[in-house]
Scaffold this active site. Structure first.
Site, PDB file in Angstrom:
ATOM      1  N   GLU A  44      14.534  35.860   3.985  1.00 24.04           N
ATOM      2  CA  GLU A  44      15.916  36.240   4.254  1.00 24.04           C
ATOM      3  C   GLU A  44      16.698  36.430   2.949  1.00 24.04           C
ATOM      4  O   GLU A  44      16.649  35.591   2.058  1.00 24.04           O
ATOM      5  CB  GLU A  44      16.588  35.159   5.103  1.00 24.04           C
ATOM      6  CG  GLU A  44      18.005  35.507   5.519  1.00 24.04           C
ATOM      7  CD  GLU A  44      18.675  34.396   6.323  1.00 24.04           C
ATOM      8  OE1 GLU A  44      19.677  34.683   7.005  1.00 24.04           O
ATOM      9  OE2 GLU A  44      18.201  33.242   6.260  1.00 24.04           O
ATOM     10  N   LYS A 117      21.393  40.112  12.646  1.00 24.71           N
ATOM     11  CA  LYS A 117      21.314  38.712  13.058  1.00 24.71           C
ATOM     12  C   LYS A 117      22.355  38.392  14.122  1.00 24.71           C
ATOM     13  O   LYS A 117      23.548  38.639  13.938  1.00 24.71           O
ATOM     14  CB  LYS A 117      21.512  37.827  11.824  1.00 24.71           C
ATOM     15  CG  LYS A 117      21.273  36.345  12.033  1.00 24.71           C
ATOM     16  CD  LYS A 117      21.362  35.651  10.678  1.00 24.71           C
ATOM     17  CE  LYS A 117      21.099  34.166  10.760  1.00 24.71           C
ATOM     18  NZ  LYS A 117      21.116  33.541   9.418  1.00 24.71           N
ATOM     19  N   CYS A 154      16.323  33.742  10.734  1.00 24.52           N
ATOM     20  CA  CYS A 154      16.708  32.367  10.416  1.00 24.52           C
ATOM     21  C   CYS A 154      17.345  31.619  11.592  1.00 24.52           C
ATOM     22  O   CYS A 154      16.642  31.132  12.460  1.00 24.52           O
ATOM     23  CB  CYS A 154      17.603  32.352   9.181  1.00 24.52           C
ATOM     24  SG  CYS A 154      17.654  30.723   8.362  1.00 24.52           S
TER      25      CYS A 154
END
Length: 290
Positions: A44, A117, A154
């Site tokens: 990331e 995300k 994540c």
């Protein structure tokens, strides 16, 4: 046809030098390709230090368009090496509108698309809500030359709904570019170990529940008050570890995976067959008070 493919991961430490970080990532991709990798995943926000440890408006200058200069360079590398590249970047969508985004480049260098995300944390050392607008593209799968892949990022790791939906969309592998570590002010090693174990176990649980391989790629090294814990791993569709990276070293690893195992495990453990979709409406509520 065999469904065996080679997955590469690049676990690395970053510095303030954006160009050096990019060159290190490209070198890692080339090394993985030389070892036979067909799909390579980067960690990331690999182009910079993890800047979300502070709320600083100057950090917005790190963002770029997607597609843009970095995806163009990585597209060239993908074409040269015949690899699919999964690249997590800080996206500037418009003035004052930014996302934590992962781009996917196919093995011919073409830009396949991006995933933004969905779950954005806001915790000490991880002030991502200051920088990132939650994703609005929904969950995504990408039909690459070698496999149909799903990409999450994540904090998405902690949400079984994200893994389930992406798997239901046909993903054969779930990739999680990641930046997570230990607070250097924590003095109890048992707490550190418990945190890492939870992070790994929940993702191995996603592999089991959905019958897919899971690949998590984390960074290493100390940045501010975070000791990024590395520990990147690849799990088979029943949660068994095929590879586990060290906590304190940069590493480029290539692992063969057999996508036919999805059919084997989903047949033996038919979780998809027995889902009671008629009973799941309550999951759309924030909380069930009564």
């Amino acid at each position: 046809m065999s469904k065996k493919i080679n997955i590469g991961l690049v676990q690395m430490a970053c510095t303030e030098d954006l160009e050096a970080n990019l060159e290190k990532a490209i070198a890692g991709i080339r090394e993985a390709a030389a070892k036979g990798a067909q799909i390579v995943c980067l960690q990331e926000l690999f182009r910079s230090l993890y800047f979300c440890d502070v709320e600083d408006h100057h950090n917005f200058s790190l963002a770029e368009a997607i597609p843009g200069p970095t995806t163009a360079r990585l597209g060239e590398v993908a074409r040269e090496t015949d690899t699919v590249i999964i690249a997590s970047l800080f996206e500037k969508r418009a003035q004052g509108l930014y996302h934590n985004t992962t781009a996917v480049l196919d093995a011919d260098g073409s830009y396949l698309g991006k995933y933004r995300k969905m779950h954005i944390p806001d915790d000490p050392g991880y002030y991502e809500k200051f920088y990132f607008t939650p994703g609005d593209l929904g969950y995504k799968v990408f039909e690459t030359r070698y496999a149909k892949i799903g990409v999450l990022i994540c904090w998405d790791q902690w949400y079984p709904e994200a893994a389930r939906i992406t798997s239901l969309m046909g993903a054969e592998i779930l990739f999680y570019p990641t930046a997570i570590g230990w607070d250097t002010n924590e003095t109890d090693p048992a707490v550190d170990q418990e945190q890492y174990n939870a992070w790994q176990m929940i993702q191995r649980g996603h592999a089991i529940a959905n019958g897919v391989h899971v690949v998590a790629v984390n960074r290493v090294g100390r940045e501010a008050e975070q000791q990024f814990w590395g520990g990147s791993f690849i799990s088979n569709p029943h949660g068994s570890l095929l590879y586990l990276a060290p906590h304190d070293q940069e590493v480029v690893h290539v692992q063969e995976v057999d996508l036919d195992l999805t059919d084997k495990y989903r047949t033996t453990w038919p979780y998809f067959r027995d889902r009671r979709i008629d009973s799941y409406q309550p999951i759309t509520k924030r909380y069930l008070d009564e």
